[in-house]
Scaffold this motif. Structure first.
Motif, PDB file in Angstrom:
ATOM      1  N   VAL A 102      58.096  37.998  34.665  1.00 10.05           N
ATOM      2  CA  VAL A 102      59.074  36.913  34.679  1.00 10.05           C
ATOM      3  C   VAL A 102      58.468  35.581  35.114  1.00 10.05           C
ATOM      4  CG1 VAL A 102      61.043  38.468  34.994  1.00 10.05           C
ATOM      5  CG2 VAL A 102      59.959  37.422  37.003  1.00 10.05           C
ATOM      6  N   GLY A 103      57.139  35.547  35.268  1.00  8.43           N
ATOM      7  CA  GLY A 103      56.458  34.286  35.532  1.00  8.43           C
ATOM      8  C   GLY A 103      56.383  33.875  36.989  1.00  8.43           C
ATOM      9  N   LEU A 104      56.639  34.795  37.910  1.00 10.78           N
ATOM     10  CA  LEU A 104      56.605  34.458  39.326  1.00 10.78           C
ATOM     11  C   LEU A 104      55.314  34.913  40.012  1.00 10.78           C
ATOM     12  CD1 LEU A 104      60.303  35.256  40.307  1.00 10.78           C
ATOM     13  CD2 LEU A 104      59.270  33.016  39.864  1.00 10.78           C
ATOM     14  N   TYR A 105      54.388  35.475  39.240  1.00  9.80           N
ATOM     15  CA  TYR A 105      53.115  35.911  39.811  1.00  9.80           C
ATOM     16  C   TYR A 105      52.003  35.449  38.889  1.00  9.80           C
ATOM     17  CZ  TYR A 105      50.324  38.909  42.880  1.00  9.80           C
ATOM     18  OH  TYR A 105      49.436  39.371  43.796  1.00  9.80           O
ATOM     19  N   ASP A 106      51.018  34.822  39.442  1.00 12.11           N
ATOM     20  CA  ASP A 106      49.918  34.203  38.725  1.00 12.11           C
ATOM     21  C   ASP A 106      49.127  35.208  37.879  1.00 12.11           C
ATOM     22  OD1 ASP A 106      46.719  33.363  39.280  1.00 12.11           O
ATOM     23  OD2 ASP A 106      48.054  31.766  38.581  1.00 12.11           O
ATOM     24  N   ASP A 107      48.746  34.820  36.660  1.00 12.94           N
ATOM     25  CA  ASP A 107      48.009  35.706  35.751  1.00 12.94           C
ATOM     26  C   ASP A 107      46.694  36.202  36.351  1.00 12.94           C
ATOM     27  OD1 ASP A 107      49.890  35.546  33.728  1.00 12.94           O
ATOM     28  OD2 ASP A 107      48.846  33.953  32.645  1.00 12.94           O
ATOM     29  N   ALA A 108      45.918  35.293  36.914  1.00  8.94           N
ATOM     30  CA  ALA A 108      44.599  35.675  37.443  1.00  8.94           C
ATOM     31  C   ALA A 108      44.731  36.642  38.610  1.00  8.94           C
ATOM     32  CB  ALA A 108      43.831  34.427  37.870  1.00  8.94           C
ATOM     33  N   GLU A 109      45.666  36.370  39.495  1.00 10.55           N
ATOM     34  CA  GLU A 109      45.838  37.247  40.651  1.00 10.55           C
ATOM     35  C   GLU A 109      46.401  38.604  40.230  1.00 10.55           C
ATOM     36  OE1 GLU A 109      47.203  36.861  45.263  1.00 10.55           O
ATOM     37  OE2 GLU A 109      47.880  35.349  43.840  1.00 10.55           O
ATOM     38  N   TYR A 110      47.317  38.592  39.265  1.00  5.86           N
ATOM     39  CA  TYR A 110      47.875  39.846  38.749  1.00  5.86           C
ATOM     40  C   TYR A 110      46.768  40.696  38.126  1.00  5.86           C
ATOM     41  CZ  TYR A 110      50.610  43.087  35.926  1.00  5.86           C
ATOM     42  OH  TYR A 110      51.119  44.211  35.355  1.00  5.86           O
ATOM     43  N   SER A 111      45.937  40.079  37.312  1.00 10.27           N
ATOM     44  CA  SER A 111      44.830  40.812  36.675  1.00 10.27           C
ATOM     45  C   SER A 111      43.911  41.429  37.721  1.00 10.27           C
ATOM     46  CB  SER A 111      44.035  39.885  35.758  1.00 10.27           C
ATOM     47  OG  SER A 111      44.824  39.482  34.682  1.00 10.27           O
ATOM     48  N   LEU A 112      43.615  40.668  38.762  1.00  8.34           N
ATOM     49  CA  LEU A 112      42.759  41.179  39.837  1.00  8.34           C
ATOM     50  C   LEU A 112      43.396  42.388  40.510  1.00  8.34           C
ATOM     51  CD1 LEU A 112      40.296  40.891  41.745  1.00  8.34           C
ATOM     52  CD2 LEU A 112      41.720  39.373  43.130  1.00  8.34           C
ATOM     53  N   GLN A 113      44.692  42.297  40.832  1.00  2.75           N
ATOM     54  CA  GLN A 113      45.391  43.411  41.477  1.00  2.75           C
ATOM     55  C   GLN A 113      45.419  44.648  40.583  1.00  2.75           C
ATOM     56  OE1 GLN A 113      46.716  43.559  44.665  1.00  2.75           O
ATOM     57  NE2 GLN A 113      45.617  41.645  44.916  1.00  2.75           N
ATOM     58  N   ILE A 114      45.725  44.456  39.305  1.00  8.50           N
ATOM     59  CA  ILE A 114      45.791  45.582  38.373  1.00  8.50           C
ATOM     60  C   ILE A 114      44.407  46.204  38.191  1.00  8.50           C
ATOM     61  CG2 ILE A 114      46.183  46.195  35.947  1.00  8.50           C
ATOM     62  CD1 ILE A 114      48.742  46.017  37.688  1.00  8.50           C
ATOM     63  N   ASP A 115      43.350  45.392  38.150  1.00 12.63           N
ATOM     64  CA  ASP A 115      41.991  45.932  38.050  1.00 12.63           C
ATOM     65  C   ASP A 115      41.673  46.826  39.244  1.00 12.63           C
ATOM     66  OD1 ASP A 115      41.577  44.615  35.660  1.00 12.63           O
ATOM     67  OD2 ASP A 115      40.366  43.003  36.518  1.00 12.63           O
ATOM     68  N   ILE A 116      42.087  46.413  40.432  1.00 13.63           N
ATOM     69  CA  ILE A 116      41.854  47.214  41.639  1.00 13.63           C
ATOM     70  C   ILE A 116      42.625  48.529  41.552  1.00 13.63           C
ATOM     71  CG2 ILE A 116      42.298  47.330  44.127  1.00 13.63           C
ATOM     72  CD1 ILE A 116      41.728  44.257  44.159  1.00 13.63           C
ATOM     73  N   VAL A 117      43.895  48.446  41.153  1.00 14.19           N
ATOM     74  CA  VAL A 117      44.724  49.652  41.030  1.00 14.19           C
ATOM     75  C   VAL A 117      44.123  50.600  39.996  1.00 14.19           C
ATOM     76  CG1 VAL A 117      46.985  50.511  40.301  1.00 14.19           C
ATOM     77  CG2 VAL A 117      46.836  48.497  41.770  1.00 14.19           C
ATOM     78  N   ARG A 118      43.767  50.075  38.829  1.00 18.72           N
ATOM     79  CA  ARG A 118      43.194  50.896  37.758  1.00 18.72           C
ATOM     80  C   ARG A 118      41.897  51.561  38.225  1.00 18.72           C
ATOM     81  NH1 ARG A 118      41.766  47.187  34.490  1.00 18.72           N
ATOM     82  NH2 ARG A 118      43.835  46.820  33.638  1.00 18.72           N
ATOM     83  N   ASP A 119      41.058  50.803  38.926  1.00 15.88           N
ATOM     84  CA  ASP A 119      39.797  51.356  39.429  1.00 15.88           C
ATOM     85  C   ASP A 119      40.059  52.474  40.437  1.00 15.88           C
ATOM     86  OD1 ASP A 119      36.849  51.326  39.823  1.00 15.88           O
ATOM     87  OD2 ASP A 119      37.420  50.626  41.837  1.00 15.88           O
ATOM     88  N   ASP A 120      40.994  52.244  41.356  1.00 19.95           N
ATOM     89  CA  ASP A 120      41.314  53.270  42.350  1.00 19.95           C
ATOM     90  C   ASP A 120      41.840  54.539  41.684  1.00 19.95           C
ATOM     91  OD1 ASP A 120      40.510  51.678  44.441  1.00 19.95           O
ATOM     92  OD2 ASP A 120      42.544  51.182  45.120  1.00 19.95           O
ATOM     93  N   ILE A 121      42.768  54.385  40.749  1.00 18.95           N
ATOM     94  CA  ILE A 121      43.330  55.563  40.076  1.00 18.95           C
ATOM     95  C   ILE A 121      42.251  56.287  39.275  1.00 18.95           C
ATOM     96  CG2 ILE A 121      44.932  56.304  38.258  1.00 18.95           C
ATOM     97  CD1 ILE A 121      46.873  54.154  39.281  1.00 18.95           C
ATOM     98  N   SER A 122      41.369  55.543  38.643  1.00 21.06           N
ATOM     99  CA  SER A 122      40.322  56.159  37.819  1.00 21.06           C
ATOM    100  C   SER A 122      39.278  56.909  38.638  1.00 21.06           C
ATOM    101  CB  SER A 122      39.620  55.090  36.980  1.00 21.06           C
ATOM    102  OG  SER A 122      40.520  54.529  36.063  1.00 21.06           O
ATOM    103  N   ARG A 123      38.916  56.387  39.815  1.00 21.98           N
ATOM    104  CA  ARG A 123      37.807  56.979  40.568  1.00 21.98           C
ATOM    105  C   ARG A 123      38.227  57.980  41.638  1.00 21.98           C
ATOM    106  NH1 ARG A 123      37.007  54.727  45.518  1.00 21.98           N
ATOM    107  NH2 ARG A 123      38.130  52.815  45.900  1.00 21.98           N
ATOM    108  N   LEU A 124      39.511  58.007  41.987  1.00 21.12           N
ATOM    109  CA  LEU A 124      39.980  58.923  43.030  1.00 21.12           C
ATOM    110  C   LEU A 124      40.785  60.047  42.384  1.00 21.12           C
ATOM    111  CD1 LEU A 124      41.048  56.193  45.590  1.00 21.12           C
ATOM    112  CD2 LEU A 124      39.061  57.717  45.785  1.00 21.12           C
ATOM    113  N   PRO A 125      40.207  61.256  42.308  1.00 18.89           N
ATOM    114  CA  PRO A 125      40.854  62.336  41.560  1.00 18.89           C
ATOM    115  C   PRO A 125      42.265  62.680  42.035  1.00 18.89           C
ATOM    116  CG  PRO A 125      38.927  63.143  42.763  1.00 18.89           C
ATOM    117  CD  PRO A 125      38.953  61.666  42.919  1.00 18.89           C
ATOM    118  N   GLY A 126      42.496  62.663  43.336  1.00 16.23           N
ATOM    119  CA  GLY A 126      43.825  62.985  43.845  1.00 16.23           C
ATOM    120  C   GLY A 126      44.850  61.925  43.470  1.00 16.23           C
ATOM    121  N   LEU A 127      44.432  60.669  43.505  1.00 18.00           N
ATOM    122  CA  LEU A 127      45.338  59.586  43.132  1.00 18.00           C
ATOM    123  C   LEU A 127      45.625  59.624  41.635  1.00 18.00           C
ATOM    124  CD1 LEU A 127      47.011  57.173  43.949  1.00 18.00           C
ATOM    125  CD2 LEU A 127      44.952  55.752  43.807  1.00 18.00           C
TER     126      LEU A 127
END
Length: 158
Positions: A102-127
């Protein structure tokens, strides 16, 4: 003749006033949007701090969460703690995706957060197991696509 000239001047002044009012309204709307973005950012930061400090003094809880992330065996109570903790994170990530959409969160910061989440989910088998078996059901389509790259389920296929 004088009343005609006076009417034209009054019309001109009125039109200038309307234009000034529209410009002022645009300025106010822009300030309001910036204020909403700032407020959303502050609330999300407070959510993250709350999640990160949750039970931080309980060594057994933290050990269970760490073992759960690595995919190690957990007791029934530890499984509940792990699920609840990461379900809270999923709700936070859903909110992040919504705020971005809805445009209330910056694109660059959102991408950074999602990259961190994706990396954590990908590398941590339990997660990853928790994401694929439980949390994904509670995730918005936009969050699933941001994390997995698509919503076809191939991310969770071994």
């Amino acid at each position: 003749m004088d009343t005609d000239r006076l009417n034209r001047w009054l019309t001109l002044v009125a039109n200038v006033g309307v234009i000034a009012g529209i410009v002022f309204l645009g300025f106010e709307l822009r300030q309001n949007t910036e204020l909403m973005r700032s407020q959303s950012r502050t609330e999300m930061s407070q959510d993250v701090v709350s999640l990160l400090t949750l039970n931080v003094s309980d060594a057994r809880y933290l050990d269970a969460i760490d073992r759960g992330l690595l995919g190690e065996e957990l007791t029934e109570l530890e499984q509940v703690q792990f699920r609840r903790t990461y379900n809270a994170w999923i709700w936070h990530w859903n909110n992040l995706a919504y705020q971005h959409r809805v445009g209330l969160y910056d694109d660059a910061e959102y991408s950074l957060q999602i990259d961190i989440v994706r990396d954590d989910i990908s590398r941590l088998p339990g997660l990853k197991r928790h994401w694929c078996n439980h949390s994904r059901r509670n995730a918005s389509r936009s969050l699933i696509e941001a994390i997995e790259g698509s919503s076809d389920g191939s991310f969770c296929t071994p």
